[in-house]
Structure formats: C-alpha cells, structure tokens
Design a protein around this motif. Structure first.
Motif, PDB file in Angstrom:
ATOM      1  N   LYS A 195      -0.656  -1.540  -2.744  1.00  0.00           N
ATOM      2  CA  LYS A 195      -1.411  -0.808  -1.728  1.00  0.00           C
ATOM      3  C   LYS A 195      -2.721  -1.552  -1.454  1.00  0.00           C
ATOM      4  CE  LYS A 195      -1.376   3.713  -2.474  1.00  0.00           C
ATOM      5  NZ  LYS A 195      -1.885   4.985  -3.042  1.00  0.00           N
ATOM      6  N   LEU A 251      -5.573  -0.614  -0.364  1.00  0.00           N
ATOM      7  CA  LEU A 251      -6.760   0.076  -0.889  1.00  0.00           C
ATOM      8  C   LEU A 251      -6.940  -0.216  -2.382  1.00  0.00           C
ATOM      9  CD1 LEU A 251      -9.042   2.211  -0.829  1.00  0.00           C
ATOM     10  CD2 LEU A 251      -7.303   3.944  -1.279  1.00  0.00           C
ATOM     11  N   VAL A 302       2.495  -1.845 -11.435  1.00  0.00           N
ATOM     12  CA  VAL A 302       2.960  -1.670 -10.053  1.00  0.00           C
ATOM     13  C   VAL A 302       4.495  -1.679  -9.965  1.00  0.00           C
ATOM     14  CG1 VAL A 302       3.001  -4.069  -9.216  1.00  0.00           C
ATOM     15  CG2 VAL A 302       2.249  -2.261  -7.701  1.00  0.00           C
ATOM     16  N   ILE A 309      11.599  -3.079  -4.674  1.00  0.00           N
ATOM     17  CA  ILE A 309      12.903  -2.443  -4.446  1.00  0.00           C
ATOM     18  C   ILE A 309      13.957  -3.544  -4.253  1.00  0.00           C
ATOM     19  CG2 ILE A 309      14.249  -1.067  -2.809  1.00  0.00           C
ATOM     20  CD1 ILE A 309      11.679   0.497  -2.197  1.00  0.00           C
ATOM     21  N   GLY A 359      -3.429   5.094  -7.257  1.00  0.00           N
ATOM     22  CA  GLY A 359      -2.008   4.734  -7.112  1.00  0.00           C
ATOM     23  C   GLY A 359      -1.890   3.302  -6.628  1.00  0.00           C
ATOM     24  N   ARG A 407       0.943   1.576  -5.870  1.00  0.00           N
ATOM     25  CA  ARG A 407       2.087   1.129  -5.093  1.00  0.00           C
ATOM     26  C   ARG A 407       2.214   1.881  -3.768  1.00  0.00           C
ATOM     27  NH1 ARG A 407       7.498  -1.086  -7.665  1.00  0.00           N
ATOM     28  NH2 ARG A 407       8.803  -1.130  -5.810  1.00  0.00           N
ATOM     29  N   VAL A 408       2.652   1.162  -2.741  1.00  0.00           N
ATOM     30  CA  VAL A 408       2.909   1.812  -1.451  1.00  0.00           C
ATOM     31  C   VAL A 408       4.158   2.679  -1.565  1.00  0.00           C
ATOM     32  CG1 VAL A 408       1.851  -0.043  -0.096  1.00  0.00           C
ATOM     33  CG2 VAL A 408       4.283  -0.158  -0.647  1.00  0.00           C
ATOM     34  N   SER A 409       4.369   3.524  -0.586  1.00  0.00           N
ATOM     35  CA  SER A 409       5.556   4.381  -0.618  1.00  0.00           C
ATOM     36  C   SER A 409       6.818   3.543  -0.427  1.00  0.00           C
ATOM     37  CB  SER A 409       5.463   5.428   0.493  1.00  0.00           C
ATOM     38  OG  SER A 409       5.602   4.802   1.739  1.00  0.00           O
ATOM     39  N   ALA A 410       7.948   4.123  -0.847  1.00  0.00           N
ATOM     40  CA  ALA A 410       9.224   3.403  -0.721  1.00  0.00           C
ATOM     41  C   ALA A 410       9.528   3.088   0.741  1.00  0.00           C
ATOM     42  CB  ALA A 410      10.339   4.239  -1.334  1.00  0.00           C
ATOM     43  N   THR A 443       7.360   2.565   3.178  1.00  0.00           N
ATOM     44  CA  THR A 443       6.484   1.459   3.595  1.00  0.00           C
ATOM     45  C   THR A 443       7.016   0.134   3.067  1.00  0.00           C
ATOM     46  OG1 THR A 443       4.563   2.906   3.625  1.00  0.00           O
ATOM     47  CG2 THR A 443       4.130   0.561   3.403  1.00  0.00           C
ATOM     48  N   GLU A 444       7.452   0.152   1.811  1.00  0.00           N
ATOM     49  CA  GLU A 444       7.933  -1.078   1.187  1.00  0.00           C
ATOM     50  C   GLU A 444       9.170  -1.604   1.909  1.00  0.00           C
ATOM     51  OE1 GLU A 444       8.222  -0.663  -3.075  1.00  0.00           O
ATOM     52  OE2 GLU A 444       9.291  -2.561  -3.235  1.00  0.00           O
ATOM     53  N   PRO A 495       2.728  -0.770   8.403  1.00  0.00           N
ATOM     54  CA  PRO A 495       2.124   0.431   7.817  1.00  0.00           C
ATOM     55  C   PRO A 495       0.746   0.179   7.182  1.00  0.00           C
ATOM     56  CG  PRO A 495       4.391   0.152   7.069  1.00  0.00           C
ATOM     57  CD  PRO A 495       4.020  -1.093   7.778  1.00  0.00           C
ATOM     58  N   GLU A 496       0.583  -0.947   6.541  1.00  0.00           N
ATOM     59  CA  GLU A 496      -0.668  -1.185   5.818  1.00  0.00           C
ATOM     60  C   GLU A 496      -1.709  -1.904   6.671  1.00  0.00           C
ATOM     61  OE1 GLU A 496      -1.708  -0.940   2.082  1.00  0.00           O
ATOM     62  OE2 GLU A 496      -0.662   0.856   2.707  1.00  0.00           O
ATOM     63  N   MET A 515      18.402   4.588  -3.476  1.00  0.00           N
ATOM     64  CA  MET A 515      18.178   5.089  -4.847  1.00  0.00           C
ATOM     65  C   MET A 515      16.721   5.471  -5.036  1.00  0.00           C
ATOM     66  SD  MET A 515      20.341   2.817  -7.545  1.00  0.00           S
ATOM     67  CE  MET A 515      19.458   1.325  -7.234  1.00  0.00           C
ATOM     68  N   ALA A 516      15.833   4.595  -4.537  1.00  0.00           N
ATOM     69  CA  ALA A 516      14.408   4.823  -4.740  1.00  0.00           C
ATOM     70  C   ALA A 516      13.949   6.097  -4.046  1.00  0.00           C
ATOM     71  CB  ALA A 516      13.625   3.625  -4.216  1.00  0.00           C
ATOM     72  N   ALA A 519       0.751   5.126   5.342  1.00  0.00           N
ATOM     73  CA  ALA A 519       0.196   4.001   4.566  1.00  0.00           C
ATOM     74  C   ALA A 519      -1.323   3.989   4.705  1.00  0.00           C
ATOM     75  CB  ALA A 519       0.815   2.718   5.051  1.00  0.00           C
ATOM     76  N   LYS A 558       5.882   8.812  -1.522  1.00  0.00           N
ATOM     77  CA  LYS A 558       6.360   8.585  -2.889  1.00  0.00           C
ATOM     78  C   LYS A 558       6.740   7.117  -3.079  1.00  0.00           C
ATOM     79  CE  LYS A 558       9.766  10.270  -6.260  1.00  0.00           C
ATOM     80  NZ  LYS A 558       9.932   8.950  -6.833  1.00  0.00           N
TER      81      LYS A 558
END
Lengths: 561, 129
Positions: free
Chosen positions: A234, A236, A300, A304, A518, A520-523, A525-526, A533-534, A558-559, B2, B60
């Motif tokens: 992330k 931030l 982190v 994925i 936190g 890590r970015v969201s699944a 976003t990843e 997104p970032e 799965m994530a 994000a 998440k």
C-alpha cells in the motif's frame, strides 16, 4: 543428479577462487618508501621572488592555450594586502585546497549515488508486471523525499551527531555530541545529538557536505525495501514505513558503525581488530535494507498467484528486461560514487587509494556477473538476464564493505562468490522460506551485504592506510587470511547486530504499522494492478494488457473467498 | 478502494506530528521545546488512530491472520541471538571464544528469522486454502 551437478559447479567455482587466492597471497607488498624530510616554509624573499616571476596581466591577456601560466602565486590572496603574501597565507591556501578537493570529491560522489535511485527504479519496475509499473516507479521516486525529510528532521543527528574528528572534511567539530552508555567499565557510543534541521552550529560547510553524502546512502537502503514488497505494498504504508526507517532504523545502526558508535569502538574498547569495519556500507546500507526488506516482505505476504496449494512457486515475469539491465548499468556507474567516495576525500590521509577502491568495485561487479551467469547457464541451461543483472549487483554489494581494504584479486573472489550466492539465496528465499521477493532484493542486498561484511574479516590485506589508523586503532585493517582473527570477530558482532537488532527493530516497527495502517492493498486492487487504484494512472496507458494466466485468476478467487 | 483523500490527510497529519515532535526534541532544553514536543507527539498518535479508522474501508487483502505468539517468538529469538553475541564479548577475552559465541548468537537469530517467522506467516497462508 541435479544436486550432484550443482555441487560440482560450486566446487569448480570454489577451486577457481582458491587458486586465485593463492595468487593473491603471492603478491608481495611494495616496500614502503622512507619519508622525505619536510621542506622549510618559503621565506618572504622567496615569495617575493615567485611573485616577481609570475605572469603579468598583459601576458595573461594574450591567452594561455597550453595552461602553463594560469594558476600561480598571483592567485593566492594575501590576508593583509599591506603586508603582502606570507608563508602563513600559502599554508592556509594549501589547507583550503586540500579541503576543496575533498569537498568536491565527496559531493560529486554523492551526486553519483543519488543517481543510483534512477537505476533502482528501472531495475525494480522492469522486474514487475506492467500493471504495477507506475506504482513501482513512484515508490522509488517518493522514497527519496520521504528519506530526505526524515533524515533532515532527526536521522542525521542520530547517525552523525557525534561524528566529529574527520580531518578530510575539516574536522566536523560541530558534530560532537555522541550520547554514551557505560557498560562493563567501558564507554560506548549509542546515538548522536547534533544536527537536527542543520541549524545552529551545524550550519557549517563541512557538515553540509557530510549530510548530503550520508543522506544519499541512507536513501539507497530505503529503496531496497520497495523492491521486495513491490506489486502489493500500500502506497500509504510504504510512505510511513520509509519515513520511520529514514528517521530511526537506518541512522541507529549507521551511528554504531560510522558515527562513533559502539560497533566502531570494538577495537579500542575490547581489542577486536579495528572495530567493526565497513568501508562503504555492505552492512550499514545494503544489509540494513536487505534485512528490513525481509521483515516487511514476511509481513506483507506473497503476491496472489505466486504459490500453488502444494507450496510450489510460479514465476511472475517482469515486463521490461531492457529497463532492468540499463538500471543495473546505472547502478554500477553510481557505485563509483558509493565506494571510492567513502574515503570522504581525494587528498591526504591515504586517500589516493581511491583508484584501488574503484578498480576493486568494477572487478567484483564483473566476477559477480560471471558467477551468476555461469551458474544459471550451467545448471538451468540459459544465461538468465535478470539473474545476471542481480549477479552484477551482488558483486557490487559484497565489495562495498571490503573495497577499501582488499586487493584486486581478493575483490574478484569476493565478487565471484557473491554471484553464486545470489542465485542460491534467491532460490532459498523463494522455495524454502516462501517469501515472495519480486526483484531478489533480500538476496542481493541482505545476503550479499552480510557476505561483504564477513569478507572484510577474511580478506583485508593490511595495506590500507587512511591517516594511519581506522576507528581509532593504529595500523591497517587486517583480516583472518592475513593474520588478524580478531577483525573477523568484530565483523561477526556486526553481522549479529544486523540480524538481531536491525531485523527485530524493523520487524516490530512494521508489525505496528500492520496493526494501525495495514501493509497490503486489497485483493481486488492487487489483481487489477496497483497503477489505477493506488496511483490514478497507468504507467503505460497504450499497452494492451495480456490476460492473467489461469493460476492467477484461480488464486484470486481463493483470496477473495 | 485504494488510495483516498483520507489517506492523504492522514499522512499529512503524520508528517506534521513527526516534524513538530522533532522540533520539540531539537529545542527540548529551551522553554518552548517541551510543549512543542508534546503537541507533536499527540498529533503523531492521532494520525496513527486516523489510519486505524480508515483501514477497514480499504478492502480485504489477500492474506489471513497468522499466530501472533509465534511471530513474537521469532522476533524474540532474533533479538536473543544478538544478546548472546553481546555478552559473549565480555564473558571471554579470547578471540576464538568470542568468534564461537558470535556464531552461536548469529545461529539463534537466524532460527528466529528464517525458521520460526516464515513458519508463523505461512501457517495460514492464503495459497494453502
């Protein structure tokens, strides 16, 4: 069968190293010339005579194409024009010239190190997927600002606030407040105190030079972490983490090693060689960055799709190998500022060794490339480009600490081992630890940084002479193979501190950030890529994205589930 | 979701807090140093809780919780190895003894770093699901 083949290759490389080592030992030290008697200072009559012989204004007006009449006694200004030029004026000018040379040298080398940020950006971004290019470039861009701000606020004071005494840069007397701790009857430096905001008495020409040079070193350590956590960190949290690393993590260890701290006092306090010796920062810069990268990469987590359910890993190919290799060349170029610049001068105090330091640097980079390339070619079938680039960097990282203390043959051995080590370490980190490091930063900087620190304790040949002492201990830094086992002990204490203190400190600091911010970015976003997104825009808006392979989309499902 | 304006404001607050705290430290012995330090520290802590507040809005991540005790044990072992090395310098004057104790310290740290911690983080790894 593969294992046998691998063992054979490693044995061959070690045998090559040992044979080269024998050549290194065979090199006889050059006889030390007897010092010449110091000449008496020029008399007033001699100065007057020299002034009379100096070229006139009319002669200078005619031009000086050969450069033989420019720069004479006329260019030395007398302190009192009524009295004229005195021997004191000449001596002062000599001192100014020495510091002028050293200031210029250190600043220019610092500028080269600053340019390494561009190399890091290209290497890291090239090894990432195109959908994360903007994000990865931006991390490498913004880490410079985060680090610089934090270092100016407090980091520099913690690191160098007690580092007075460097005659190369005029003594740096304003930096004279190291906070000590008395333990077992000895006084140990813990952290510095002068230099916050570079105000007050630290508003000083010499302090400015050392600030710039040390700042770009610190920033190199920070940018190592961005590579290991690329494609899911992330922005931030990266920003906050980088500020805290530039303010505390890096400066604390750098103080202990370079800022009159306790590691540098191991020689004078408890007789361990010349204390922890790290000429240009295999430990201070690269290992600090590398072990912090490991700490943050653990937290982190892997990208994925990196690992399958059975624990096997999938290669995630970078988008631009040309950027990677050009970035490696930029880094190798910048390293000529990194290592030779660490003399902090080019005039006096044994600083003419800068040529040797530069040659050691280029040789280790060369053999590092060979080590990695041959390892990959012989065992995997292809001279892998990204691993060859990492081999170059590994050799450079490893030679950083010993570059000022070893001879060219030993540099080749150190680089060659580093080139093989980076391949083994990358495989270990990915397949055994199951830590996802997209660019191999943990192996290049962490593992090889530690190897560089260790190699000082083995290969330092005792011929360097930086003003006749190192860390306050008379004589030259000498490693185990040249007769001083206690230097190896000092290096091991340094390694233990990097693993035990720096890693733990970084881990706890970033664990706290995981709780509050936190990492890590969201699944979603990843999977989409971090660029939009970032960062709000794509790195390459006109590229046509390929669909992710099935392993990725299945892992994403799965994530999210 | 994000990057957001909330994140940007939070980071600005964090930097303001850190800067003020540092100003306070730099002038701690003077009259205004202590209150500036206190104000900076308060703003710094506020920024952390601001981050905590917006954290759930950010979606998440692809990771599961891992056992905290095991993570703490890994960190403890890493630090304990360093302590062994430090005391090793003082329990013996011999170089060989110091080297051996330093190697023991390094080994203990490595157990924490590359055995306990990766095991902890991989225990509930998302790719195992």
């Amino acid at each position: 069968m593969n294992l046998i083949r691998r063992c054979c290759l490693i044995l061959c490389l070690v045998a090559l190293g040992v044979s080269i080592s024998a050549v290194a030992h065979g090199q006889a030290a050059a006889p030390v010339a007897a010092p010449t008697t110091a000449a008496a200072p020029p008399s007033a009559a001699e100065l007057k005579d020299a002034a009379a012989k100096a070229p006139t204004t009319d002669q200078l007006k005619a031009g000086d194409p050969g450069g033989s009449i420019t720069g004479t006694i006329n260019d030395v200004a007398p302190s009192d024009p009524k009295v004229g030029l005195t021997s004191g004026d000449v001596a002062n000018q000599v001192g100014q010239n020495k510091l002028g040379i050293n200031f210029t040298w250190t600043l220019v080398c610092g500028f080269l190190v600053m340019f390494m940020q561009a190399g890091f950006a290209m290497v890291e971004s090239g090894l990432c997927r195109v959908k994360n290019a903007n994000h990865t470039y931006m991390m490498n861009f913004f880490v410079y600002g985060c680090g610089l701000l934090a270092y100016w606020l407090i980091g520099f004071a913690i690191q160098m606030g007690g580092a007075a005494g460097n005659s190369n840069l005029g003594g740096l007397q304003p930096l004279s407040s190291e906070h000590p701790l008395t333990l077992f009857g000895k006084t140990w430096g813990i952290f510095g105190g002068s230099g916050m905001f570079l105000t007050g008495h630290t508003y000083d020409v010499g302090v400015m030079v050392i600030f710039l040079f040390q700042m770009v070193f610190m920033d190199t350590a920070l940018t190592i972490v961005t590579g290991a956590c690329a494609e899911r960190w992330k922005f931030l949290t990266f920003s906050v983490s980088s500020v805290l690393m530039g303010a505390f993590t890096y400066p604390i260890f750098a103080n202990w090693a370079w800022g009159a701290g306790w590691l540098s006092q191991l020689g004078s306090n408890v007789g361990l060689g010349h204390g922890y010796a790290d000429f240009a920062g295999s430990g201070v810069v690269h290992s600090v960055g590398g072990v912090t990268a490991l700490a943050v990469a653990l937290i982190v987590g892997p990208r994925i799709g990196k690992y399958n359910r059975d624990g096997s890993s999938n290669p995630i190919i970078g988008h631009d190998i040309s950027a990677v290799l050009i970035g490696c060349f930029i880094l190798a170029f910048g390293w000529f500022g990194f290592n030779p610049g660490s003399t902090l001068g080019a005039s006096a105090n044994g600083n003419l060794r800068i040529g040797s330091v530069a040659v050691n640097t280029m040789l280790a980079g060369c053999t590092g490339t060979f080590g990695a390339l041959l390892y990959m070619w012989a065992l995997k079938g292809k001279p892998d480009a990204s691993m060859s680039g990492n081999g170059l960097l590994a050799g450079l990282v490893a030679i950083t600490a010993p570059s000022g203390f070893v001879n060219p043959v030993n540099s080749c051995i150190i680089g060659l081992i580093a080139g093989v080590l980076v391949c083994l370490s990358c495989s270990f980190v990915e397949n055994v630890l199951k830590v996802d490091d997209p660019v191999g930063a943990i192996s290049v900087h962490g593992a090889n940084g530690l190897w560089g620190v260790l190699s000082v304790g083995l290969f330092a040949d005792g011929t360097s002479n930086y003003g006749g002492s190192w860390n306050g201990v008379t004589g030259s830094v000498t490693g185990l193979f040249y007769g001083d086992a206690s230097q190896l002990a000092a290096q091991l204490v340094g390694i233990s501190t990097l693993l035990g203190f720096v890693f733990t400190f970084s881990f706890l600091l970033n664990w706290m950030l995981e709780i509050f911010v936190g990492h890590r970015v969201s699944a979603e976003t990843e999977m989409a890529g971090l660029d939009i997104p970032e960062m709000g825009q794509l790195g390459y808006p006109e590229f046509v994205f390929r669909a992710e392979p099935e392993t990725m989309t299945a892992a994403h499902a799965m994530a999210v589930a | 979701m994000a990057a957001t304006t909330g994140q940007g404001r939070g980071f600005t607050t964090f930097l303001v807090g850190l800067t003020l705290a540092c100003v306070g430290i730099a002038y701690f012995s003077s009259g205004f140093g202590k209150p500036v330090f206190a104000i900076g520290l308060i703003i710094f802590v506020i920024s952390l809780f601001g981050f905590l507040k917006i954290k759930p809005l950010e979606g998440k991540p692809a990771m599961n919780a891992s056992p905290a005790v095991m993570k703490a044990l890994g960190a403890f072992l890493a630090a304990f190895g360093w302590v062994i090395t430090l005391f090793g310098m003082h329990v013996t004057d011999g170089t060989t003894g110091r080297i051996v104790l330093a190697l023991v310290g390094i080994a203990v740290s490595l157990i924490g770093m590359i055995f306990v911690l990766p095991t902890a983080f991989n225990k509930n790894a998302i790719w195992k699901a």
